[in-house]
Enzyme design. Structure first.
Site, mmCIF file in Angstrom:
data_model
loop_
_atom_site.group_PDB
_atom_site.id
_atom_site.type_symbol
_atom_site.label_atom_id
_atom_site.label_comp_id
_atom_site.label_asym_id
_atom_site.label_seq_id
_atom_site.Cartn_x
_atom_site.Cartn_y
_atom_site.Cartn_z
ATOM 1 N N GLY A 1 2.923 -1.119 4.324
ATOM 2 C CA GLY A 1 2.959 0.303 4.003
ATOM 3 C C GLY A 1 4.388 0.740 3.705
ATOM 4 O O GLY A 1 4.914 0.515 2.610
ATOM 5 N N GLY A 2 5.020 1.355 4.681
ATOM 6 C CA GLY A 2 6.347 1.957 4.506
ATOM 7 C C GLY A 2 7.362 1.069 3.790
ATOM 8 O O GLY A 2 8.048 1.516 2.865
ATOM 9 N N GLY B 1 2.683 2.310 10.857
ATOM 10 C CA GLY B 1 3.640 3.406 10.701
ATOM 11 C C GLY B 1 4.354 3.786 11.987
ATOM 12 O O GLY B 1 4.984 4.841 12.063
ATOM 13 N N GLU C 1 -5.258 -4.879 10.667
ATOM 14 C CA GLU C 1 -4.225 -3.872 10.865
ATOM 15 C C GLU C 1 -4.493 -3.132 12.175
ATOM 16 O O GLU C 1 -5.301 -2.190 12.205
ATOM 17 C CB GLU C 1 -4.237 -2.852 9.722
ATOM 18 N N HIS D 1 -9.577 1.225 5.071
ATOM 19 C CA HIS D 1 -8.291 1.431 5.741
ATOM 20 C C HIS D 1 -8.470 2.406 6.901
ATOM 21 O O HIS D 1 -9.245 3.358 6.808
ATOM 22 C CB HIS D 1 -7.252 1.963 4.745
ATOM 23 N N GLU E 1 -6.782 4.770 7.884
ATOM 24 C CA GLU E 1 -6.521 6.178 7.537
ATOM 25 C C GLU E 1 -7.725 6.797 6.823
ATOM 26 O O GLU E 1 -7.984 7.992 6.954
ATOM 27 C CB GLU E 1 -5.238 6.262 6.684
ATOM 28 N N ASN F 1 0.872 -1.180 0.000
ATOM 29 C CA ASN F 1 0.000 0.000 0.000
ATOM 30 C C ASN F 1 0.907 1.228 0.000
ATOM 31 O O ASN F 1 1.504 1.566 1.017
ATOM 32 C CB ASN F 1 -0.900 -0.032 1.252
ATOM 33 N N TRP F 2 0.988 1.862 -1.158
ATOM 34 C CA TRP F 2 1.927 2.991 -1.296
ATOM 35 C C TRP F 2 1.386 4.274 -0.669
ATOM 36 O O TRP F 2 2.097 5.276 -0.606
ATOM 37 C CB TRP F 2 2.249 3.220 -2.779
ATOM 38 N N LYS F 3 0.121 4.260 -0.274
ATOM 39 C CA LYS F 3 -0.506 5.445 0.333
ATOM 40 C C LYS F 3 -0.276 6.674 -0.565
ATOM 41 O O LYS F 3 -0.274 6.530 -1.786
ATOM 42 C CB LYS F 3 0.000 5.634 1.768
ATOM 43 N N SER G 1 3.591 -2.128 10.357
ATOM 44 C CA SER G 1 5.042 -2.181 10.554
ATOM 45 C C SER G 1 5.650 -3.544 10.203
ATOM 46 O O SER G 1 6.516 -4.049 10.916
ATOM 47 C CB SER G 1 5.404 -1.773 11.987
HETATM 48 P P1 13P Z 1 3.094 0.387 7.711
HETATM 49 O O1 13P Z 1 3.609 -0.885 7.106
HETATM 50 O O2 13P Z 1 3.823 1.608 7.219
HETATM 51 O O3 13P Z 1 2.993 0.305 9.202
HETATM 52 O O4 13P Z 1 1.590 0.584 7.163
HETATM 53 C C1 13P Z 1 0.712 -0.474 7.254
HETATM 54 C C2 13P Z 1 -0.499 -0.126 6.486
HETATM 55 O O5 13P Z 1 -1.249 0.758 6.845
HETATM 56 C C3 13P Z 1 -0.770 -0.882 5.248
HETATM 57 O O6 13P Z 1 -2.049 -0.632 4.772
#
Ligand code: 13P
Length: 252
Positions: free
Chosen positions: A235-236, A175, A169, A97, A99, A11-13, A214
């Protein structure tokens, strides 16, 4: 028991310009092992979907979107429909999600509408659920997960059950560098599977439940070794091939 092929999704956000997205997609495509066990999906921002689709053409890597609106078309400025996402080559769509819930007002009800619309367009939703730090401390994790799963699935019929992915999640792990321990994650994943059985019956055994929060090359293998963890939503670490590729490899 059906074999569940692990799904590792990036997930590149809200990251990556077009040239950056092309380079990242190409590096991942070139770096994945051909005989790997995991299915791999990339979820770039909307602006880069077509460019990443072109980079992935002819490979078995999948394209995913980060959200969708539930209407097919119309006067909904700024929104993107599942049909548009199918048109650009997506196979998966992330819905719910944390977010989106936190910054954009998504609720269990709107998430359910999105999930239904995504399935109706022939795409596979990745439904995200998970508790906040305060909810975990108040011992409400399982209640929250139950409410979000039940609310998000809405009136989904068992027949469509297998064309669905769940991502657990925990919000406190996203994050932050904090990860659920394999035991903490497995406990919730096992609970989610029992809920899926309750809501959807037999198809529950085939539904993949990803862990997200994470995930790194250091913790991926132990998380993915848990019996009810069927992949990762990253994510990251998905923004860097040197981190994402070892996570894919950790699935076997
Ligand atoms: P991180 O891997 O950066 O913690 O993000 C997880 C995430 O929200 C994937 O959708």
């Amino acid at each position: 028991m059906p074999e569940r092929r692990p799904l590792i999704a990036g997930n590149w956000k809200m990251h990556k310009t077009l040239p950056e997205a092309r380079t990242l997609a190409r590096d991942i495509r070139q770096g994945v092992a051909p005989g790997r066990r995991a299915e791999v999906a990339l979820a770039p921002p909307y602006t880069a979907l077509a460019a990443v689709a072109a980079e992935l053409a002819g490979s078995d890597l999948r394209l995913a979107a980060q959200d969708a609106f539930w209407e097919k078309q119309g006067a909904y400025t700024g929104a993107i429909s599942p049909a548009m996402l199918a048109d650009v080559g997506c196979r998966y769509v992330i819905v719910g999600h944390s977010e989106r819930r936190r910054h954009f007002g998504d609720t269990d009800e709107t998430v359910s509408r999105k999930l239904t619309a995504v399935i109706a367009a022939g795409l596979i939703p990745i439904l995200c659920i998970g508790e906040t730090q305060a909810e975990r401390e108040a011992d409400q994790t399982l209640q929250v997960v139950r409410r979000q799963l039940e609310g998000g699935l809405g009136t989904l019929k068992p027949a469509t059950g297998a064309a669905l992915v769940i991502a657990y999640e925990p919000v406190w792990a996203i994050g932050t560098g904090l990860t659920a321990t394999p035991e903490q994650a497995q406990t919730v994943h096992h609970f989610i599977r029992s809920l899926l059985r309750e809501f959807l019956g037999a198809p529950a055994e085939a539904i993949r439940i990803q862990y997200g929060g994470s995930v790194t090359p250091d913790n991926a293998a132990i998380l993915l070794a848990q019996p009810d963890i069927d992949g990762a939503l990253v994510g990251g670490a998905s923004l860097k091939p040197e981190l994402f590729l070892p996570i894919i490899a950790a699935a076997g």
